[in-house]
Design an enzyme around this catalytic site. Sequence first.
Site, PDB file in Angstrom:
ATOM      1  N   GLY A  28       2.971 -12.505  15.745  1.00 50.90           N
ATOM      2  CA  GLY A  28       4.350 -12.120  15.408  1.00 50.90           C
ATOM      3  C   GLY A  28       4.678 -12.485  13.976  1.00 50.90           C
ATOM      4  O   GLY A  28       4.091 -13.416  13.410  1.00 50.90           O
ATOM      5  N   LYS A  76     -11.708 -16.225  15.600  1.00 47.00           N
ATOM      6  CA  LYS A  76     -11.019 -17.521  15.664  1.00 47.00           C
ATOM      7  C   LYS A  76     -11.961 -18.604  16.178  1.00 47.00           C
ATOM      8  O   LYS A  76     -11.907 -19.761  15.726  1.00 47.00           O
ATOM      9  CB  LYS A  76      -9.776 -17.389  16.548  1.00 47.00           C
ATOM     10  CG  LYS A  76      -8.727 -16.465  15.913  1.00 47.00           C
ATOM     11  CD  LYS A  76      -7.672 -16.008  16.900  1.00 47.00           C
ATOM     12  CE  LYS A  76      -6.669 -15.056  16.253  1.00 47.00           C
ATOM     13  NZ  LYS A  76      -5.780 -14.394  17.225  1.00 47.00           N
ATOM     14  N   ASP A 129     -11.183 -10.356  18.037  1.00 46.78           N
ATOM     15  CA  ASP A 129     -10.164 -11.206  17.415  1.00 46.78           C
ATOM     16  C   ASP A 129     -10.390 -12.674  17.815  1.00 46.78           C
ATOM     17  O   ASP A 129     -10.408 -13.573  16.963  1.00 46.78           O
ATOM     18  CB  ASP A 129      -8.781 -10.712  17.872  1.00 46.78           C
ATOM     19  CG  ASP A 129      -7.652 -11.580  17.372  1.00 46.78           C
ATOM     20  OD1 ASP A 129      -7.283 -11.447  16.201  1.00 46.78           O
ATOM     21  OD2 ASP A 129      -7.139 -12.403  18.161  1.00 46.78           O
ATOM     22  N   ARG A 185       0.829  -1.206   0.000  1.00 49.01           N
ATOM     23  CA  ARG A 185       0.000   0.000   0.000  1.00 49.01           C
ATOM     24  C   ARG A 185       0.862   1.254   0.000  1.00 49.01           C
ATOM     25  O   ARG A 185       0.530   2.248  -0.607  1.00 49.01           O
ATOM     26  CB  ARG A 185      -0.891  -0.011   1.241  1.00 49.01           C
ATOM     27  CG  ARG A 185      -2.346   0.153   0.887  1.00 49.01           C
ATOM     28  CD  ARG A 185      -3.270   0.055   2.060  1.00 49.01           C
ATOM     29  NE  ARG A 185      -2.655  -0.423   3.261  1.00 49.01           N
ATOM     30  CZ  ARG A 185      -3.037  -0.060   4.483  1.00 49.01           C
ATOM     31  NH1 ARG A 185      -4.016   0.778   4.634  1.00 49.01           N
ATOM     32  NH2 ARG A 185      -2.457  -0.556   5.552  1.00 49.01           N
TER      33      ARG A 185
END
Length: 455
Positions: free
Chosen positions: A327, A227, A223, A66
């Site tokens: 990560g 999941k 979040d 972007r």
Amino acid sequence: MVVGPSEGDEDVSMAARSETNEEPVKVALLGCGTVGGAVARLLSEQADDLAARIGRPLEVVGIAIRRPNRQRDLPGIDPSLFTTDAEALVRRGDLDLVIEVIGGIEPARSLILTALENGASVVTANKALLAEDGPTLYEAADRAGVDLYYEAAVAGAIPIVRPLLESLAGDEITTVIGIVNGTTNFILDKMASAGSGFSETLAEAQELGYAEADPTADVEGFDAAAKAAILSSLAFHSRIALSDVHREGITEVSSSDIASAREMGCVVKLLAICELTDDPEARVSARVHPAMIPLGHPLASVGGAFNAVYVESRSAGQLMFYGPGAGGAPTASAVLGDVVTVARNRVRGAAGPGESSYAERAAATIGDVVTRYHVSLEVSDAVGVLETVAHCFAEHGVSLQTVRQAPVRDGSTEDARLVLVTHDAPDAALSATVEALRELPEVAQVASVMRVEGQ
Ligand code: HSE
């Protein structure tokens, strides 16, 4: 950039080279942030081994970004591969594989659908999109006869999608309970060890880089809910969407809740719980909320920003998957595992397993879920108060397992703390009981209310 074995490369074994057909598997990478950058770096650094494992080299033909002016430390990546035109990249028509690590709903959804329609397999880490619109993506992949893989979408590096989809495909899964958000696990763990409150611990987590500047998605449970939708769809072979998942975050968890948990031999965790209801319909209950779990539960010792997913199945019994849930490099590990599998499938002209939703189980509502509550009340220490409180539980059909009176934490002798733990009861009955307790004049404060899981 062909990231396969090169002439004269001493590190590549002859055996690996002899298995390598030079026709490359063409790859496009969408996104080059923390995860995308790690994927690009590892594709380059591990090119020879990846080629040997696949049987052909991978050729990265474009990287959609972007912000073209952003400084990127990616030695080995040809700068001419960067493009801001992701749409043109996925429309090329000659791609074997598109890796999507942009995140969010749009433009990721349109780009993935275009890639699939153009015959490319897709590897994505996009939990929000899969939870919101997974079936649309699966159907597009199925129509095109290509793969849609997403190991990195749940719990970062931890292999959990493939175990549910493939390794346990011959078993009957009964429960999946995950600590699938590292930020909230870090905060709750820190609150427990330091005795601190939520807000100050969040601020500390932000300073240390464990929480985002805008922590809403993590601390409000969005979040983890995405999941949970993915895990419950996989575990129960049904379509469970984000909107089917009951969600409560950790912003209301107090140091008093954590102290109460400790007194009970428990720890507070934000859990993503996927299980079937006990009724004949066996609906899927998918929920995310803070809960007390006993210290002896396998999930209780998951500390810091680590993730873990606990699975119970009929034949295998109890399984536990543990590791880093976020990560760049850990998430890239899961992405690259999918890349190797999908590339192998392309080389063989085959596709891996698609969506398994044959069971078509309905989603349960939170009110129907049977669970236990821990309730801590500050009450006046007077004749008949315990009876009034117990009567309130009985009126709502909720049976008490334990009742304990303790001194109030401010040392007052006129008030007392009642700590009650219920037996299993429908969540609706439990929350109605708590509402009624709040109205009782004998109850000065409902100090802590939390579900108790894992017993
Ligand atoms: N923000 C997530 C976490 C990682 O804290 O675990 C990405 O899902």
